[in-house]
Motif scaffolding. Structure first.
Motif, PDB file in Angstrom:
ATOM      1  N   ALA A  16      -3.309   1.795  -4.743  1.00  0.00           N
ATOM      2  CA  ALA A  16      -3.040   2.086  -3.329  1.00  0.00           C
ATOM      3  C   ALA A  16      -4.319   2.073  -2.504  1.00  0.00           C
ATOM      4  O   ALA A  16      -4.369   1.493  -1.413  1.00  0.00           O
ATOM      5  CB  ALA A  16      -2.346   3.443  -3.198  1.00  0.00           C
ATOM      6  N   ASP A  31      -1.265   6.440   4.043  1.00  0.00           N
ATOM      7  CA  ASP A  31      -0.991   6.143   2.631  1.00  0.00           C
ATOM      8  C   ASP A  31      -2.262   6.226   1.787  1.00  0.00           C
ATOM      9  O   ASP A  31      -2.226   6.700   0.651  1.00  0.00           O
ATOM     10  CB  ASP A  31      -0.344   4.763   2.507  1.00  0.00           C
ATOM     11  N   ARG A  32      -3.380   5.769   2.343  1.00  0.00           N
ATOM     12  CA  ARG A  32      -4.626   5.858   1.581  1.00  0.00           C
ATOM     13  C   ARG A  32      -5.057   7.315   1.431  1.00  0.00           C
ATOM     14  O   ARG A  32      -5.576   7.722   0.386  1.00  0.00           O
ATOM     15  CB  ARG A  32      -5.734   5.037   2.234  1.00  0.00           C
ATOM     16  N   CYS A  44      -4.781  -0.611   0.452  1.00  0.00           N
ATOM     17  CA  CYS A  44      -4.863   0.006   1.790  1.00  0.00           C
ATOM     18  C   CYS A  44      -6.204  -0.331   2.441  1.00  0.00           C
ATOM     19  O   CYS A  44      -6.277  -0.571   3.655  1.00  0.00           O
ATOM     20  CB  CYS A  44      -4.716   1.520   1.693  1.00  0.00           C
ATOM     21  N   CYS A  75       0.846  -1.203   0.000  1.00  0.00           N
ATOM     22  CA  CYS A  75       0.000   0.000   0.000  1.00  0.00           C
ATOM     23  C   CYS A  75       0.880   1.251   0.000  1.00  0.00           C
ATOM     24  O   CYS A  75       0.650   2.207  -0.750  1.00  0.00           O
ATOM     25  CB  CYS A  75      -0.913  -0.040   1.228  1.00  0.00           C
ATOM     26  N   SER A 105       1.246   4.094  -3.057  1.00  0.00           N
ATOM     27  CA  SER A 105       0.984   5.496  -2.752  1.00  0.00           C
ATOM     28  C   SER A 105       2.168   6.373  -3.158  1.00  0.00           C
ATOM     29  O   SER A 105       2.000   7.409  -3.808  1.00  0.00           O
ATOM     30  CB  SER A 105       0.692   5.670  -1.260  1.00  0.00           C
ATOM     31  N   ALA A 163      -3.229   8.795  -1.385  1.00  0.00           N
ATOM     32  CA  ALA A 163      -3.788   8.320  -2.657  1.00  0.00           C
ATOM     33  C   ALA A 163      -5.097   9.051  -2.969  1.00  0.00           C
ATOM     34  O   ALA A 163      -5.358   9.414  -4.129  1.00  0.00           O
ATOM     35  CB  ALA A 163      -4.018   6.812  -2.591  1.00  0.00           C
TER      36      ALA A 163
END
Length: 514
Positions: free
Chosen positions: A335, A355-356, A339, A323, A327, A359
């Protein structure tokens, strides 16, 4: 002159006296040496007592040890007892136990030594041996305090016997919660009982509390010499927890220790190979991430999942890192998907939330990004990256409600300059006011054309684009300190002669519109 016979008789008498004299000399020398040794022993014992009273335990131990070595008298129990006393004061009960046993062998009615040995045996969980010592104290004409102490310890030992029976019965009946309760009480007294700690570790494992099991197994591995099985269990538990720092590195060292103790331990060897292989994959993947080689790192973590598919923890950790790679590699769709899989299993996973959110920003899903950053902040309010990300998402949301240059050109936020110029040329040709005859349509086209030109101006300039990406419109007078107005808010007439199809390079394009 003497006859041969008389000479032989007198010579024999002389030799006899000479022998006696030599024996006396040897005896006197030996007696002097022996007296010197005894004096030295007493000196060491006396100095040891003073150092012990002063709390200088290491120095006292050296003195008593010297007394034991110099004495040479196997019946001198005092030196052994005093050395045992220092060992106990230093917390070295294992070293004290042989000395106390030696004292009791030499002097069976030494009740103080028996009481102390009984205490140690009780702590080790050797209940029958401890009870035997306490009972013998009571039969050896003890002092009032010694009698009370022995009776008290006998009652405690009986209680431990009862609790141990109940714990074993509960374990056999798979009632691990009850077994843990009994074992907790026993181990408050029998703190050095390795077997009971191992039994409680098994109960913790059955109850799904591996970290508590590890704590008990570590203690057991120190209490028992060559405890290969404890080392193996510690290794497998860390492995199942999937902790990169403790599970893999610590596990690897423990398995090597396990093999050192028993090279024929087949489970240890197979486990060691598996750990080593997985550890190598993870280290390689992390190095690729540090180098910015996110595609290769993703492939490595996919290999981790294939290498150990049976333990969910490694799958989750691998997906978390994949993930992160998607990203950072600006692959927002992938991603968000991976995620989300991690967050279904671990809703509070801060790394996956961050990380999400990044994205979502690339996908211009600002509300979703803000929600992820806020959730992450609830679990880690001091993370500067989360704070900055949330502020950026909020700025971009506010900005999106005004004029969005990326949307005007129809490009992604991560679009390259060439993509921006290409999109600009296409739209400029489409919305050039000369293409429209109707006045109303021409006015609409003029406004559209001005927005397209403004978008190109901002996004093709690195400094202006950075300002816009940070949530500030460089052409908006309201967002600029000191005002300045929007240079694109002018009439269409001012754009006559403007070549929208120039990229600033050596090429010029001329179009004729009919």
């Amino acid at each position: 002159r003497l006859s041969p016979l008389s000479y032989r008789r007198q010579a024999g008498t002389v030799n006899k006296y000479l022998t006696i004299i030599v024996d006396c000399v040897i005896f006197i020398k030996f007696l002097g040496a022996e007296c010197g040794v005894n004096a030295d022993v007493e000196k060491h014992l006396e100095l040891g007592k003073k150092l012990l009273a002063a709390g200088q335990l290491a120095d006292a131990l050296s003195q008593f040890h010297a007394a034991v070595v110099l004495d040479g008298d196997p019946d001198n129990y005092i030196a052994y007892y005093r050395r045992a006393t220092v060992f106990l004061a230093m917390g070295k009960s294992k070293a004290a136990l042989p000395d106390l046993t030696k004292v009791i062998e030499l002097k069976m009615d030494f009740t103080a030594a028996r009481l102390q040995r009984g205490h140690l045996l009780l702590k080790q969980g050797k209940l029958d041996e401890a009870e035997d010592d306490f009972k013998k104290v009571l039969k050896s004409n003890p002092s009032e305090n010694e009698e009370k102490e022995a009776q008290s310890q006998l009652i405690k030992s009986d209680e431990m016997q009862r609790l141990r029976s109940q714990a074993l019965e509960a374990f056999e009946n798979a009632d691990y919660t009850a077994a843990i309760t009994f074992l907790d009480k026993i181990l408050e007294v029998c703190v050095w009982d390795a077997e009971l700690r191992e039994l409680r570790a098994e109960c913790f494992i059955k109850e799904g509390e591996p970290r508590k099991a590890i704590s008990d197994l570590k203690a057991a591995s120190k209490l028992k010499n060559d405890n290969t099985e404890a080392f193996y269990k510690i290794s497998t538990l860390y492995y199942q927890l999937g902790d990169h720092e403790l599970s893999l590195r610590y596990m690897s060292s423990e398995v090597r220790e396990c093999l050192k103790l028993d090279q024929e331990h087949k489970r240890c060897f197979a486990h060691y190979k598996q750990v080593k292989k997985l550890n190598k994959l993870i280290e390689s993947a992390e190095e690729l991430i540090r180098d910015g080689r996110y595609t290769d790192a993703t492939s490595k973590y996919e290999s981790v999942m294939k290498t150990e598919p049976s333990i969910v923890e490694y799958t989750v950790r691998s997906k978390e890192r994949i993930c992160h790679c998607f990203s950072k590699d600006e692959k927002p769709v992938e991603a968000i998907r991976i995620c989300s899989e991690v967050l279904q299993l671990e809703p509070d996973n801060v790394n996956a939330l961050k990380d999400r959110a990044e994205a979502y920003l690339i996908e211009e899903m600002y509300d979703e990004a803000i929600q992820d950053y806020e959730t992450a902040q609830e679990h880690n309010e001091n993370d500067q990256q989360i704070r900055e990300g949330l502020e950026k998402a909020q700025r971009l949301l506010k900005q999106s409600q005004k004029r969005d240059y990326y949307k005007i050109l129809g490009v992604k936020r991560n679009a390259k300059k060439q993509e921006i110029i290409k999109a600009y040329r296409k739209l400029a040709m489409q919305w050039h006011p000369d293409n429209f005859q109707n006045e109303e349509e021409k006015k609409k086209a003029e406004k559209k054309f001005i927005d397209i030109a403004a978008a190109k101006e901002v996004l093709s300039d690195p400094e202006m684009r950075k300002k816009f990406d940070d949530g500030e419109d460089p052409l908006d007078a309201e967002s600029q300190q000191g005002g300045g107005g929007n240079p694109f808010h002018r009439s269409w007439n001012s754009w006559q002669g403007f070549n929208p199809f120039s990229s600033g390079g050596p090429f010029r394009f001329k179009f004729h519109f009919n």
